[in-house]
Design a protein around this motif. Structure first.
Motif, PDB file in Angstrom:
ATOM      1  N   ASP A 246       9.008  -9.768 -13.332  1.00 54.22           N
ATOM      2  CA  ASP A 246      10.693  -9.675 -13.646  1.00 54.22           C
ATOM      3  C   ASP A 246      11.221 -11.245 -12.999  1.00 54.22           C
ATOM      4  OD1 ASP A 246      12.973  -9.251 -14.167  1.00 54.22           O
ATOM      5  OD2 ASP A 246      13.479  -8.563 -11.990  1.00 54.22           O
ATOM      6  N   VAL A 247       9.955 -11.913 -13.776  1.00 54.98           N
ATOM      7  CA  VAL A 247       9.981 -13.785 -13.090  1.00 54.98           C
ATOM      8  C   VAL A 247       9.837 -14.108 -14.564  1.00 54.98           C
ATOM      9  CG1 VAL A 247       8.410 -15.177 -11.966  1.00 54.98           C
ATOM     10  CG2 VAL A 247       8.563 -12.696 -11.279  1.00 54.98           C
ATOM     11  N   ARG A 248      10.886 -15.028 -14.813  1.00 56.09           N
ATOM     12  CA  ARG A 248      10.504 -16.278 -16.118  1.00 56.09           C
ATOM     13  C   ARG A 248       9.275 -16.384 -16.380  1.00 56.09           C
ATOM     14  NH1 ARG A 248      13.515 -20.094 -17.361  1.00 56.09           N
ATOM     15  NH2 ARG A 248      13.931 -20.302 -14.503  1.00 56.09           N
ATOM     16  N   ARG A 249       8.936 -16.947 -17.728  1.00 56.03           N
ATOM     17  CA  ARG A 249       7.301 -17.220 -18.216  1.00 56.03           C
ATOM     18  C   ARG A 249       7.593 -19.004 -17.572  1.00 56.03           C
ATOM     19  NH1 ARG A 249       3.504 -16.036 -21.970  1.00 56.03           N
ATOM     20  NH2 ARG A 249       2.661 -18.139 -23.008  1.00 56.03           N
ATOM     21  N   ALA A 250       8.254 -19.943 -17.713  1.00 55.73           N
ATOM     22  CA  ALA A 250       8.910 -20.837 -16.894  1.00 55.73           C
ATOM     23  C   ALA A 250       8.313 -20.646 -15.238  1.00 55.73           C
ATOM     24  CB  ALA A 250      10.092 -21.443 -17.581  1.00 55.73           C
TER      25      ALA A 250
END
Length: 393
Positions: A246-250
């Protein structure tokens, strides 16, 4: 003269082909080497190359097998006529392992290079070399099957570690000089060498925000879970990891440059845990056998209870071999210890790191059926050179 008769009667053709491939491997990855290049360097036709081998990987597999057999023969030949090696009355001026490596530099240089293909699983390589016949002779009693299995893993890893140490020294010291330093080392060896006092942490690590730590832990845990589920490291993508954590790719790229970088971080976390277990508050020379056993019990228990990257080393997960990185990380810890070693701190650091990784691999293989307490007691006995005379070659 016909083509078939020409290459069938030329017994040196396979040797020339294998020598050519090894020369090319020093310069580049096997994936970037063509059959045409190999044939031209070997001065043979491509038809002759394909008569003997299906492809370049087939050539390399034969090279690896020949090297295993050659190293084993060199060791056994050196033992001809000896029942035991007396560490106090050295009759061998050079370790047969190093003597053999000195004649096969192109192969072993490639074996040590983890930056290009093909990766050789050197643990499996040395394990097979030493597994054919256990060279461990007790003075008073039979050696248990547990100690035999433990010895093979231990032997495989410290042999690699000593060769790696020699290569990192630029191979300038002769095999004879490295061998003498090695004999000095094992003659001085003590069971408490595995333990060390705390090392001051990196100030940059101390300043890391807790939110950063939580994000990195989430990414690492996600990757481990995905490897277990997919059973294929290459099938795990950065998108998979970010979705699971649940972490953004950026955000992923704020912390890690690639999937390989994340894998390296997981390996470092594992090493940090191992070092914490083996860290003591006073001089290692003051550690009693009872205290040593207690710390080894914690080590074996940790290996059983925690899912970490090291558990994937021998599995069919397609993970790049993390052992070199583990050895480097552990050797940094031992290099910073205040200890007087006649053979030199670097050799001590590589040797003890190899010993420890061998012990870890044993626990994850044959040793998983035993209790932590039993293995701790067995290993302490194993390190006691007063009880066993060991052919440390």
């Amino acid at each position: 003269m016909s083509y078939d008769h020409d290459h069938l009667t030329n017994e040196s053709t396979p040797s020339k082909i294998k020598e050519a491939l090894l020369k090319l491997l020093i310069e580049k990855d096997i994936r970037h080497i063509t059959s045409k290049e190999i044939a031209e360097l070997a001065n043979v036709s491509r038809g002759a190359l394909y008569f003997y081998y299906e492809d370049k990987f087939d050539i390399f597999e034969e090279i690896v097998q020949e090297q295993k057999e050659g190293l084993q023969k060199a060791i056994f030949d050196s033992l001809n006529g000896f029942d035991q090696i007396n560490l106090e009355e050295m009759k061998l001026k050079v370790l047969p392992s190093l003597s053999y490596v000195a004649t096969q530099i192109p192969f072993f240089l490639n074996m040590m290079d983890r930056n290009k293909m093909p990766y050789i699983n050197f643990h499996a390589f040395f394990f097979e070399v030493f597994n054919r016949e256990i060279m461990l002779t007790p003075m008073k009693e039979n050696v248990s099957d547990t100690l035999k299995d433990m010895y093979v893993h231990y032997r495989a890893l410290y042999t690699y570690a000593i060769i790696l140490f020699w290569f990192k020294e630029g191979m300038e010291p002769s095999p004879e000089k490295i061998s003498q330093r090695y004999w000095d080392l094992v003659s001085q060896k003590r069971y408490y060498w595995m333990f060390g006092v705390p090392i001051l942490p990196d100030e940059r690590e101390d300043r890391i925000d807790r939110r950063v730590i939580r994000t990195r832990q989430a990414l690492q845990e996600a990757m481990v879970q995905l490897i277990i589920e997919k059973k294929d490291y290459s099938a795990v993508t950065i998108s998979d990891i970010t979705r699971r954590s649940d972490v953004r790719r950026a955000t992923f790229y704020d912390h890690y440059s690639s999937k390989a970088d994340l894998l390296k971080a997981i390996t470092h976390e594992f090493c940090a845990d191992i070092i914490t277990i083996l860290t003591i508050e006073e001089s290692s020379g003051n550690v009693t056998i009872k205290q040593a056993e207690a710390m080894l019990v914690r080590l074996f228990a940790y290996l059983s209870e925690h899912t970490s990257i090291v558990h994937f080393i021998s599995g069919n997960y397609g993970i790049p071999d993390p052992i070199p990185e583990i050895l480097n990380r552990l050797s940094d810890f031992y290099l910073k210890q205040k200890i007087d070693i006649h053979a030199g701190k670097k050799m001590y650091a590589y040797y003890v790191s190899g010993l420890l990784v061998g012990l870890i691999l044993y626990r994850l293989h044959e040793g998983k059926v035993y209790t932590s307490q039993f293995l701790a007691q067995e290993f302490i006995q194993f390190l006691d050179l007063k009880k066993y005379k060991i052919n440390l070659l």
